[in-house]
Scaffold this active site. Structure first.
Site, PDB file in Angstrom:
ATOM      1  N   CYS A 277      51.409  65.806 -21.507  1.00 33.79           N
ATOM      2  CA  CYS A 277      50.524  64.641 -21.391  1.00 33.79           C
ATOM      3  C   CYS A 277      50.838  63.534 -22.395  1.00 33.79           C
ATOM      4  O   CYS A 277      50.364  62.410 -22.248  1.00 33.79           O
ATOM      5  CB  CYS A 277      49.072  65.072 -21.543  1.00 33.79           C
ATOM      6  SG  CYS A 277      48.575  66.337 -20.355  1.00 33.79           S
TER       7      CYS A 277
ATOM      8  N   HIS B 199      44.353  59.351 -23.436  1.00 33.56           N
ATOM      9  CA  HIS B 199      44.809  60.173 -22.319  1.00 33.56           C
ATOM     10  C   HIS B 199      43.595  60.606 -21.516  1.00 33.56           C
ATOM     11  O   HIS B 199      42.602  61.086 -22.078  1.00 33.56           O
ATOM     12  CB  HIS B 199      45.565  61.389 -22.852  1.00 33.56           C
ATOM     13  CG  HIS B 199      45.778  62.456 -21.838  1.00 33.56           C
ATOM     14  ND1 HIS B 199      46.291  62.206 -20.577  1.00 33.56           N
ATOM     15  CD2 HIS B 199      45.544  63.798 -21.874  1.00 33.56           C
ATOM     16  CE1 HIS B 199      46.357  63.334 -19.899  1.00 33.56           C
ATOM     17  NE2 HIS B 199      45.913  64.316 -20.671  1.00 33.56           N
TER      18      HIS B 199
ATOM     19  N   ASN C 156      43.185  64.317 -14.315  1.00 28.77           N
ATOM     20  CA  ASN C 156      44.202  64.355 -15.362  1.00 28.77           C
ATOM     21  C   ASN C 156      45.575  64.265 -14.703  1.00 28.77           C
ATOM     22  O   ASN C 156      45.995  65.173 -13.991  1.00 28.77           O
ATOM     23  CB  ASN C 156      44.072  65.659 -16.155  1.00 28.77           C
ATOM     24  CG  ASN C 156      45.062  65.764 -17.299  1.00 28.77           C
ATOM     25  OD1 ASN C 156      46.043  65.040 -17.362  1.00 28.77           O
ATOM     26  ND2 ASN C 156      44.806  66.693 -18.201  1.00 28.77           N
TER      27      ASN C 156
END
Length: 328
Positions: free
Chosen positions: A113, A255, A285
């Site tokens: 990520c 994020h 996500n």
């Protein structure tokens, strides 16, 4: 003393949308459970034949058009992803082919990520060595292909998307400037978030059955704790290194992993909700793609305004984490 200019942004998400109501029919979960714990309402899922590189192609076309740069002008293609089309060729090479160009340096960066910031910092390094470079920094993830759709703890969280930016040198007046990037990692915590299957330590023989290790597995509570702590600490460090206070941050784009994580980081910086950009409810996500997709949307919708100081902390498997400061 070089200025690192983000000339253009672009993003892409597949047409197919998987809602929480759809997931209720697949696993034992509810819209209320997903929404209250994650903030996610829907996520985009790649169609048959759609891949990490094909999504990267779509976001890259938009970023190049936004920058006013032709694909043939590029000198480097850096792709942040942990879901490439194949182990070889890299997603960056696949993307280069789709762009119809040859000769550029192409490389994938795998930092889960945090992939976009790792790729962005790599681009800044190449620009220091070759100041005339024009670097395509793109992150693309097809996470739906690494989901165990029988595991309700993970399959509700992730979606597919791609985001891109064109990075060059230039003058202060040429566009948003990347003031600084800080990166970190702690491999001793790696087993808390994994995709082991297919690696050299978990290889398969012809005819073997794919097991759960092929898909995303993680310990949610531990990941949450480390994510908040490390995104906060590295954000404080990058602000201090550049002579800023928390109050100087105009826009926070973390994020997009979990609404509770986003809220926790925002609270620690005393940043009001109206200055925190959030789009997790639409995408879930999307790993490395989440920050560039959010940046593109925040710019195109006017959420980010000229003169804004934008802070973008990330956290991902590895563990990896980082933060960037961008002056618009």
């Amino acid at each position: 003393m070089m200025n690192f200019i983000l000339r253009g942004f672009g993003s892409y998400a597949p047409e197919r949308i998987l809602t929480n109501a759809d997931l209720e029919k697949i696993v034992d979960t509810t819209d209320e459970w997903i929404t209250t714990r994650t903030g996610i309402k829907e996520r985009h899922i790649a169609a048959d034949g759609e891949t990490t590189s094909s999504m990267a192609f779509e976001s890259s076309k938009k970023a190049l058009a936004d920058a006013g740069i032709e694909p043939a002008e590029l000198t480097h293609i850096i792709c942040g992803t942990f879901t490439p089309d194949s182990m070889i060729p890299s997603a960056a090479c696949r993307l280069q082919e789709k762009l119809g160009i040859k000769g550029q340096m192409c490389v994938d960066v795998q930092a889960a990520c945090s992939g976009f910031l790792y790729a962005l910092q790599s681009g800044r390094g190449y620009l220091c060595l070759e100041p005339e470079s024009k670097v395509l920094v793109v992150s693309s993830e097809t996470l739906s292909r690494r989901m165990n759709w029988e595991d309700r703890a993970t399959c509700v969280l992730f979606g597919d998307a791609s985001g891109a930016a064109v990075l060059t040198g230039g003058e202060i007046t040429d566009g948003p400037r990347v003031l600084d990037v800080m990166l970190a990692a702690d491999g001793s915590l790696g087993d808390l978030l994994t995709v082991n299957g297919g690696g050299s330590a978990y290889s398969y023989a012809l005819g073997d059955t794919v097991g759960p290790e092929y898909f995303v597995e993680f310990q949610g509570r531990e990941v949450f704790k480390h994510a908040v702590r490390n995104m906060t600490s590295i954000s404080e460090a990058i602000l201090k290194r550049n002579g800023f206070e928390k109050s100087d941050v105009d826009v926070l784009i973390t994020h997009q992993a979990n609404m509770r994580i986003i809220d926790a980081v925002g609270r620690r910086f005393n940043i009001p909700e109206e200055r925190v950009f959030v789009n997790i409810e639409k995408y879930g996500n999307t790993s490395a793609a989440s920050v560039p997709v959010a940046l593109d949307e925040a710019v195109k919708t006017g959420f980010i305004k000229k003169g804004d100081l934008v802070l973008t902390p990330t956290f991902g498997g590895g563990f990896t984490w980082g933060a960037a400061l961008i002056q618009f």
